[in-house]
Design a protein around this motif. Structure first.
Motif, PDB file in Angstrom:
ATOM      1  N   LEU A 120      15.286 -49.416   2.397  1.00 25.30           N
ATOM      2  CA  LEU A 120      16.283 -49.257   1.504  1.00 25.30           C
ATOM      3  C   LEU A 120      16.755 -47.550   1.433  1.00 25.30           C
ATOM      4  N   HIS A 121      17.949 -47.269   1.242  1.00 24.38           N
ATOM      5  CA  HIS A 121      18.325 -45.828   1.450  1.00 24.38           C
ATOM      6  C   HIS A 121      19.186 -45.701   0.201  1.00 24.38           C
ATOM      7  N   LYS A 149       8.514 -43.341  -8.715  1.00 25.74           N
ATOM      8  CA  LYS A 149       8.101 -41.942  -9.124  1.00 25.74           C
ATOM      9  C   LYS A 149       8.369 -41.183  -7.884  1.00 25.74           C
ATOM     10  N   LEU A 150       9.038 -40.201  -7.811  1.00 26.96           N
ATOM     11  CA  LEU A 150       8.874 -39.363  -6.485  1.00 26.96           C
ATOM     12  C   LEU A 150       8.779 -38.053  -6.856  1.00 26.96           C
ATOM     13  N   LYS A 151       7.715 -37.396  -6.660  1.00 24.76           N
ATOM     14  CA  LYS A 151       7.267 -36.209  -6.805  1.00 24.76           C
ATOM     15  C   LYS A 151       7.645 -35.163  -5.560  1.00 24.76           C
ATOM     16  N   LEU A 152       8.452 -34.045  -5.887  1.00 19.03           N
ATOM     17  CA  LEU A 152       8.774 -33.022  -5.064  1.00 19.03           C
ATOM     18  C   LEU A 152       8.081 -31.919  -5.506  1.00 19.03           C
ATOM     19  N   ARG A 153       7.403 -31.422  -4.338  1.00 18.42           N
ATOM     20  CA  ARG A 153       6.347 -30.206  -4.694  1.00 18.42           C
ATOM     21  C   ARG A 153       7.394 -28.991  -4.284  1.00 18.42           C
ATOM     22  N   ARG A 154       6.629 -28.045  -4.980  1.00 15.52           N
ATOM     23  CA  ARG A 154       7.131 -26.592  -4.904  1.00 15.52           C
ATOM     24  C   ARG A 154       7.539 -26.263  -3.680  1.00 15.52           C
ATOM     25  N   LYS A 155       8.616 -25.804  -3.538  1.00 16.06           N
ATOM     26  CA  LYS A 155       9.348 -25.210  -2.494  1.00 16.06           C
ATOM     27  C   LYS A 155       8.963 -26.001  -1.115  1.00 16.06           C
ATOM     28  N   GLN A 156       8.842 -27.150  -1.033  1.00 12.73           N
ATOM     29  CA  GLN A 156       8.412 -27.869   0.195  1.00 12.73           C
ATOM     30  C   GLN A 156       9.529 -28.984   0.629  1.00 12.73           C
ATOM     31  N   VAL A 157      10.389 -29.226  -0.197  1.00 13.09           N
ATOM     32  CA  VAL A 157      11.427 -29.967   0.118  1.00 13.09           C
ATOM     33  C   VAL A 157      12.976 -28.967  -0.009  1.00 13.09           C
ATOM     34  N   LYS A 158      13.883 -29.325   1.095  1.00 14.47           N
ATOM     35  CA  LYS A 158      15.004 -28.711   1.329  1.00 14.47           C
ATOM     36  C   LYS A 158      16.113 -29.610   1.144  1.00 14.47           C
ATOM     37  N   ASP A 216      10.333 -49.571   3.886  1.00 13.97           N
ATOM     38  CA  ASP A 216      10.187 -48.230   3.056  1.00 13.97           C
ATOM     39  C   ASP A 216      11.476 -47.838   2.155  1.00 13.97           C
ATOM     40  N   LEU A 217      11.219 -46.781   1.133  1.00 18.03           N
ATOM     41  CA  LEU A 217      12.549 -46.408   0.685  1.00 18.03           C
ATOM     42  C   LEU A 217      12.611 -44.983   0.937  1.00 18.03           C
ATOM     43  N   GLN A 218      14.097 -44.731   1.792  1.00 21.13           N
ATOM     44  CA  GLN A 218      14.161 -43.384   2.292  1.00 21.13           C
ATOM     45  C   GLN A 218      15.224 -42.662   1.050  1.00 21.13           C
ATOM     46  N   VAL A 219      14.619 -41.422   0.818  1.00 20.64           N
ATOM     47  CA  VAL A 219      15.499 -40.880  -0.405  1.00 20.64           C
ATOM     48  C   VAL A 219      15.958 -39.766   0.232  1.00 20.64           C
ATOM     49  N   THR A 256      10.388 -40.231   2.309  1.00 25.61           N
ATOM     50  CA  THR A 256       9.999 -41.568   2.465  1.00 25.61           C
ATOM     51  C   THR A 256       8.969 -41.993   1.329  1.00 25.61           C
ATOM     52  N   VAL A 257       9.311 -43.116   0.689  1.00 26.71           N
ATOM     53  CA  VAL A 257       8.499 -43.632  -0.328  1.00 26.71           C
ATOM     54  C   VAL A 257       7.950 -44.927   0.426  1.00 26.71           C
ATOM     55  N   LYS A 258       6.822 -44.891   0.862  1.00 25.73           N
ATOM     56  CA  LYS A 258       6.355 -46.307   1.337  1.00 25.73           C
ATOM     57  C   LYS A 258       6.081 -47.417   0.498  1.00 25.73           C
ATOM     58  N   SER A 259       6.502 -48.602   1.195  1.00 28.95           N
ATOM     59  CA  SER A 259       6.435 -49.866   0.779  1.00 28.95           C
ATOM     60  C   SER A 259       7.241 -50.135  -0.607  1.00 28.95           C
ATOM     61  N   ARG A 260       8.292 -49.479  -0.881  1.00 29.75           N
ATOM     62  CA  ARG A 260       9.269 -49.561  -1.847  1.00 29.75           C
ATOM     63  C   ARG A 260      10.747 -49.919  -1.342  1.00 29.75           C
ATOM     64  N   GLY A 261      10.656 -50.704  -0.027  1.00 29.17           N
ATOM     65  CA  GLY A 261      12.012 -50.902   0.364  1.00 29.17           C
ATOM     66  C   GLY A 261      12.288 -52.380   0.351  1.00 29.17           C
TER      67      GLY A 261
END
Length: 232
Positions: free
Chosen positions: A137-138, A167-176, A199-202, A182-187
């Motif tokens: 899923l996208h 729940k999708l956690k974005l770490r500090r300064k690691q995502v542009k 998978d779920l591609q966000v 990718t969220v595994k097994s939520r597709g």
């Protein structure tokens, strides 16, 4: 199993994406029986070609019997002969089916009536949040520049209301901006094994606008309301 010499109705029907994802019972499918659909069903069943041939032969014999050719009458006779050989539509036009979890667009559901073969091709309806690509899923979410810089936890509502929020956690300064997480097994349910999913591609999209905190760090005077532009 389809039979020879019978109309074959092959029609596409749109099913909501969430119904294909989680499955549904007694989903209604409606057969279209317009003139166009009747002729197309006759063509699919191999009945239209003989009807055209019969109409052409009738017109030709009429021409041979009379010395004068009336084009309007000939066309009317041809169309009438073809239409007479087109079978009537099925009496039943409403059907229902149970959709299994994880069915995809292109799945065929077949029925047989007294005088026709019927096939519905399921099409995936559009969704405001998700699209399916293979077993994944996208989707995309908007975050602010501040959230990208400091990190945050995003909550995405799933396709099925009975499932837990994603729940999708974005770490500090690691995502542009524009990056896909990718969220595994939520597709999409794979169907081969119960509970197995893709998978779920966000896609992370940064909201347009100026981050005032970044501007203040680059020019501290702006923080105190002091303009650094030279007067004209």
């Amino acid at each position: 199993m389809s039979q020879q010499g019978r109309p074959r109705y092959i029609q596409k029907v749109s099913i909501p994406l969430e119904v294909l994802y989680s499955g549904g019972e007694n989903v209604e499918l409606k057969l279209k029986t317009s003139i166009f659909e009747r002729y197309r069903a006759a063509y699919n069943g191999g009945l239209l070609q003989p009807a055209l041939m019969q109409g052409a032969i009738t017109v030709l014999l009429t021409w041979l019997r009379s010395q004068k050719v009336n084009w309007f009458l000939s066309l009317f006779l041809f169309v009438s002969m073809v239409h007479v050989h087109i079978p009537p539509p099925p009496e039943k036009v409403l059907y229902s089916t149970n959709i299994r979890e994880g069915w995809k667009g292109g799945t065929k559901i077949k029925y047989e009536s007294a005088n026709a073969d019927i096939a519905f091709i399921l099409q995936e309806g559009s969704h405001d949040t998700f699209t399916r690509v293979g077993n994944d899923l996208h989707t995309q979410v908007e975050v602010s520049a501040k959230q990208l810089r400091r990190g945050c936890t995003l909550t995405i509502n799933p396709l099925c209301d009975s499932e837990k929020p994603i729940k999708l956690k974005l770490r500090r300064k690691q995502v542009k901006n524009g990056q896909i997480v990718t969220v595994k097994s939520r597709g999409w349910p794979k169907g081969s094994k119960e509970g197995e999913c893709g998978d779920l591609q966000v896609k992370i999209c940064c909201k347009e606008g100026v981050d005032q905190a970044d501007i203040s760090r680059k020019n501290p005077l702006i923080f105190f309301g002091i303009s650094t532009q030279r007067p004209p």
